[in-house]
Write a protein that holds these residues in place. Structure first.
Motif, mmCIF file in Angstrom:
data_model
loop_
_atom_site.group_PDB
_atom_site.id
_atom_site.type_symbol
_atom_site.label_atom_id
_atom_site.label_comp_id
_atom_site.label_asym_id
_atom_site.label_seq_id
_atom_site.Cartn_x
_atom_site.Cartn_y
_atom_site.Cartn_z
ATOM 1 N N ASP A 192 -20.029 13.067 43.421
ATOM 2 C CA ASP A 192 -19.872 14.139 42.429
ATOM 3 C C ASP A 192 -21.030 14.078 41.433
ATOM 4 O O ASP A 192 -21.307 13.016 40.868
ATOM 5 C CB ASP A 192 -18.545 13.992 41.675
ATOM 6 N N LEU A 193 -21.679 15.220 41.208
ATOM 7 C CA LEU A 193 -22.811 15.289 40.294
ATOM 8 C C LEU A 193 -22.535 16.277 39.173
ATOM 9 O O LEU A 193 -21.795 17.253 39.357
ATOM 10 C CB LEU A 193 -24.079 15.719 41.042
ATOM 11 N N ASP A 194 -23.155 16.011 38.002
ATOM 12 C CA ASP A 194 -23.090 16.970 36.906
ATOM 13 C C ASP A 194 -24.220 17.983 37.059
ATOM 14 O O ASP A 194 -24.892 18.018 38.088
ATOM 15 C CB ASP A 194 -23.146 16.249 35.552
ATOM 16 N N ALA A 195 -24.435 18.776 36.028
ATOM 17 C CA ALA A 195 -25.460 19.822 36.111
ATOM 18 C C ALA A 195 -26.655 19.516 35.223
ATOM 19 O O ALA A 195 -27.402 20.425 34.856
ATOM 20 C CB ALA A 195 -24.860 21.169 35.727
ATOM 21 N N SER A 196 -26.869 18.220 34.892
ATOM 22 C CA SER A 196 -27.971 17.896 33.995
ATOM 23 C C SER A 196 -28.764 16.667 34.417
ATOM 24 O O SER A 196 -29.952 16.560 34.109
ATOM 25 C CB SER A 196 -27.443 17.688 32.568
ATOM 26 N N SER A 197 -28.141 15.722 35.111
ATOM 27 C CA SER A 197 -28.793 14.445 35.422
ATOM 28 C C SER A 197 -29.546 14.506 36.746
ATOM 29 O O SER A 197 -29.164 15.236 37.665
ATOM 30 C CB SER A 197 -27.762 13.322 35.486
ATOM 31 N N ASP A 198 -30.604 13.711 36.826
ATOM 32 C CA ASP A 198 -31.247 13.444 38.111
ATOM 33 C C ASP A 198 -30.486 12.302 38.776
ATOM 34 O O ASP A 198 -29.937 11.428 38.093
ATOM 35 C CB ASP A 198 -32.706 13.045 37.919
ATOM 36 N N GLN B 203 -27.247 16.352 50.299
ATOM 37 C CA GLN B 203 -27.008 17.767 50.576
ATOM 38 C C GLN B 203 -25.769 18.248 49.831
ATOM 39 O O GLN B 203 -24.921 17.436 49.423
ATOM 40 C CB GLN B 203 -26.827 17.981 52.078
ATOM 41 N N ASN B 204 -25.680 19.551 49.626
ATOM 42 C CA ASN B 204 -24.465 20.090 49.035
ATOM 43 C C ASN B 204 -23.443 20.343 50.134
ATOM 44 O O ASN B 204 -23.727 20.176 51.324
ATOM 45 C CB ASN B 204 -24.754 21.341 48.201
ATOM 46 N N THR B 205 -22.261 20.734 49.744
ATOM 47 C CA THR B 205 -21.188 20.896 50.736
ATOM 48 C C THR B 205 -21.391 22.122 51.621
ATOM 49 O O THR B 205 -20.672 22.284 52.614
ATOM 50 C CB THR B 205 -19.833 20.972 50.030
ATOM 51 N N ASP C 295 -26.791 22.702 52.542
ATOM 52 C CA ASP C 295 -28.168 22.852 52.069
ATOM 53 C C ASP C 295 -28.731 21.486 51.690
ATOM 54 O O ASP C 295 -28.100 20.725 50.948
ATOM 55 C CB ASP C 295 -28.217 23.780 50.850
ATOM 56 N N ARG C 296 -29.910 21.189 52.174
ATOM 57 C CA ARG C 296 -30.532 19.887 51.915
ATOM 58 C C ARG C 296 -31.212 19.871 50.553
ATOM 59 O O ARG C 296 -32.066 20.704 50.263
ATOM 60 C CB ARG C 296 -31.548 19.581 53.013
ATOM 61 N N CYS C 297 -30.853 18.896 49.738
ATOM 62 C CA CYS C 297 -31.524 18.708 48.441
ATOM 63 C C CYS C 297 -32.795 17.887 48.602
ATOM 64 O O CYS C 297 -33.823 18.194 48.013
ATOM 65 C CB CYS C 297 -30.583 18.010 47.457
ATOM 66 N N ASP C 298 -32.699 16.798 49.380
ATOM 67 C CA ASP C 298 -33.863 15.939 49.596
ATOM 68 C C ASP C 298 -33.551 15.025 50.774
ATOM 69 O O ASP C 298 -32.385 14.795 51.122
ATOM 70 C CB ASP C 298 -34.169 15.112 48.348
ATOM 71 N N GLY D 162 -35.526 23.044 44.260
ATOM 72 C CA GLY D 162 -34.175 22.522 44.436
ATOM 73 C C GLY D 162 -33.107 23.321 43.726
ATOM 74 O O GLY D 162 -32.151 22.745 43.204
ATOM 75 N N GLU D 163 -33.226 24.639 43.703
ATOM 76 C CA GLU D 163 -32.287 25.477 42.963
ATOM 77 C C GLU D 163 -30.863 25.368 43.497
ATOM 78 O O GLU D 163 -29.899 25.464 42.738
ATOM 79 C CB GLU D 163 -32.756 26.931 42.986
ATOM 80 N N THR D 164 -30.697 25.174 44.791
ATOM 81 C CA THR D 164 -29.353 25.131 45.357
ATOM 82 C C THR D 164 -28.615 23.837 45.046
ATOM 83 O O THR D 164 -27.431 23.717 45.358
ATOM 84 C CB THR D 164 -29.430 25.292 46.885
ATOM 85 N N CYS D 165 -29.311 22.864 44.435
ATOM 86 C CA CYS D 165 -28.693 21.560 44.177
ATOM 87 C C CYS D 165 -28.607 21.241 42.689
ATOM 88 O O CYS D 165 -28.562 20.069 42.310
ATOM 89 C CB CYS D 165 -29.475 20.471 44.904
ATOM 90 N N ARG D 166 -28.592 22.240 41.844
ATOM 91 C CA ARG D 166 -28.556 22.003 40.396
ATOM 92 C C ARG D 166 -27.163 22.151 39.799
ATOM 93 O O ARG D 166 -26.960 21.868 38.632
ATOM 94 C CB ARG D 166 -29.503 22.964 39.695
ATOM 95 N N THR D 167 -26.215 22.634 40.575
ATOM 96 C CA THR D 167 -24.898 22.913 40.024
ATOM 97 C C THR D 167 -24.040 21.653 39.987
ATOM 98 O O THR D 167 -24.258 20.692 40.732
ATOM 99 C CB THR D 167 -24.178 23.974 40.862
ATOM 100 N N LYS D 168 -23.066 21.672 39.099
ATOM 101 C CA LYS D 168 -22.087 20.593 39.020
ATOM 102 C C LYS D 168 -21.113 20.723 40.178
ATOM 103 O O LYS D 168 -20.697 21.814 40.544
ATOM 104 C CB LYS D 168 -21.339 20.682 37.696
ATOM 105 N N GLY D 169 -20.741 19.589 40.777
ATOM 106 C CA GLY D 169 -19.769 19.648 41.851
ATOM 107 C C GLY D 169 -19.966 18.571 42.891
ATOM 108 O O GLY D 169 -20.722 17.613 42.696
#
Length: 468
Positions: free
Chosen positions: A84-90, A116-118, A121-124, A151-158
């Motif tokens: 689980d990631l927030d929308a601000s941290s690396d 990757q997100n659910t 989409d690959r973040c890195d 990396g726009e698709t991987c910036r959201t919290k979730g």
């Protein structure tokens, strides 16, 4: 929360446990992870790492969080973990596969880690490969960078997924490998993210002018088996002796604006004319890793021909904005903290050095420390920064565990001083109260009348004597 220095405060044992451990050591208890003499020491995973079992399906993947985790992975196997990631941290994820020292791994063997997100989409993604038909710990890294324009698709919290694959080639090592997963969370910045500095990509190792090589007297520092027990080094010349097929880790504090110079040297061997050629194509290897355990370079083994050999690296200056550059050698120097130097000697080095291969490390940290970026949080506590305690550890050559033990003993020392002082004050107060209580319980004093004495007759005179 993840703490500094490879999670310095993560899951520390209580002070009493630390004292018991020190006492056990003093009584001659065997150190954990002891290894048979003459055999290469295997990588030691963190003692406080949490055990997880990754799944082949993302649907029921176990959760991981900032910290260290251990698992095992078979040839060709893939593992999923939930994050689980927030929308601000690396976030920085490194998977380290650990083949047994002395086994054979090829350039087809390796690890791949993907964040990757659910939605898939690959973040890195990061990969690492074997080299030199020689086993050594393989580390692959992936990251979620909030300021990355790609990396726009991987910036959201979730929820996100970490996907680890062990890649295999022909005649690969069939055994299961221990797997260590490191997850580090770096606070975001206050304000705008700085743009890459012009010319930064030209400051790479290939273009750098080497600094003066340290030439002080060499001191012995025995390296650790991995990231968790790496031995701290500062500027200077250091020596160690490695068993055939062994990898040893060292770490160096590198602050913002500074750059790391590391050079490894293997001496010439004794001449043995009756043994034929002394050329070894897979003699030794050195690589450098950043505080997130990401390798800065894709290193191969260096050959050795008996006449001595050396190899060096000179990193880019450590800058926050390096993270958005394409070259790994540049983007890897994106934060301050502990940088790691790992040295491996090939199994065939037993021929020129049957008693172990002597190696010399020359370390120099160049440049003046710069102010840290304006983080929206404590980046140093998360492992991205350098302070005076780090430099002291490097000067004294401490491992993480030794530094923690010293801190615990110092705490006990101050507690002991405080307790002793408090005890003396309590005793003094008790004595004072006891004296006052005893005085208050004494009966009132009555004047003592001495008995009257009979009058003393005067001494007889001559004339008072009777006459004959």
């Amino acid at each position: 929360m993840v703490t500094r220095h490879n999670y310095r405060l993560r899951g520390r044992a209580g002070a009493l446990s630390a004292v018991l451990c020190v006492t056990a050591a003093a009584l001659g208890a065997a150190a954990p992870g002891a290894w048979a003499a003459g055999e290469p020491r295997p990588y030691r995973t963190a003692e406080d790492a949490k055990k997880v079992t990754g799944t082949s399906s993302s649907a029921d993947a176990p959760k991981v969080a900032p910290g260290l985790f251990t698992d095992r992975i078979e040839p060709g196997e893939e593992k999923y973990y939930a994050l689980d990631l927030d929308a601000s941290s690396d976030v920085h994820i490194t998977a380290t596969g650990i083949p047994d020292p002395g086994t054979r791994i090829t350039f087809r063997d390796g690890l791949k880690v993907t964040l990757q997100n659910t939605d898939g989409d690959r973040c890195d993604q990061g990969t690492t490969k074997g080299s030199g038909d020689t086993a050594f710990p393989l580390s692959a890294h992936a990251a979620r960078l909030m300021g990355d324009p790609a990396g726009e698709t991987c910036r959201t919290k979730g929820p996100y997924l970490v996907h680890v694959v062990r890649e295999e080639g022909d005649n690969s090592d069939p055994s299961s490998w221990p797997l260590e997963l490191s997850v580090m969370e770096e606070p975001g910045l206050k304000g705008a993210v700085p743009a890459p500095r012009p010319g930064a990509e030209e400051e790479t190792d290939d273009n750098n002018t080497r600094p003066a090589v340290p030439s002080s007297a060499a001191r012995t520092r025995k390296g650790g088996t991995g990231f968790n027990d790496a031995r701290a080094l500062g500027d200077g010349v250091w020596k160690d002796r490695l068993r055939p097929g062994e990898t040893r880790y060292f770490r160096v504090p590198v602050d913002w604006g500074q750059r790391l110079y590391a050079r490894v040297e293997v001496p010439n061997s004794a001449r043995q004319d009756d043994t034929g050629s002394t050329f070894l194509p897979h003699g030794f290897r050195m690589n450098v890793y950043n505080p997130a355990r990401s390798p800065l370079y894709n290193e191969d083994f260096r050959s050795y021909d008996g006449d001595g050999a050396e190899f060096d690296r000179y990193s880019n200056p450590v800058r926050y904005e390096n993270r958005f550059l394409d070259l790994d050698t540049v983007s890897g120097t994106r934060f301050a903290g502990w940088y790691y130097v790992a040295v491996t000697v090939g199994p065939d080095m037993v021929k020129p050095f049957p008693d172990g291969t002597p190696v010399t490390l020359r370390i120099a940290v160049k440049g003046h420390p710069r102010p840290a970026p304006s983080y929206d949080g404590d980046a140093a506590a998360a492992g991205f920064g350098v302070d005076g305690q780090d430099r002291e550890m490097a000067e004294k050559g401490l491992t993480e565990a030794q530094a923690d033990d010293n801190a615990t003993l110092r705490t006990f020392g101050w507690v002991g001083v405080g307790a002793g002082t408090a005890l003396l004050l309590v005793l003094a107060a008790w004595l004072l109260l006891a004296r006052r209580s005893a005085k208050a319980q004494l009966p009132a004093q009555v004047p003592v009348q001495m008995p009257a004495q009979a009058p003393v007759p005067p001494a007889a005179q001559p004339w008072d004597r009777p006459q004959r």
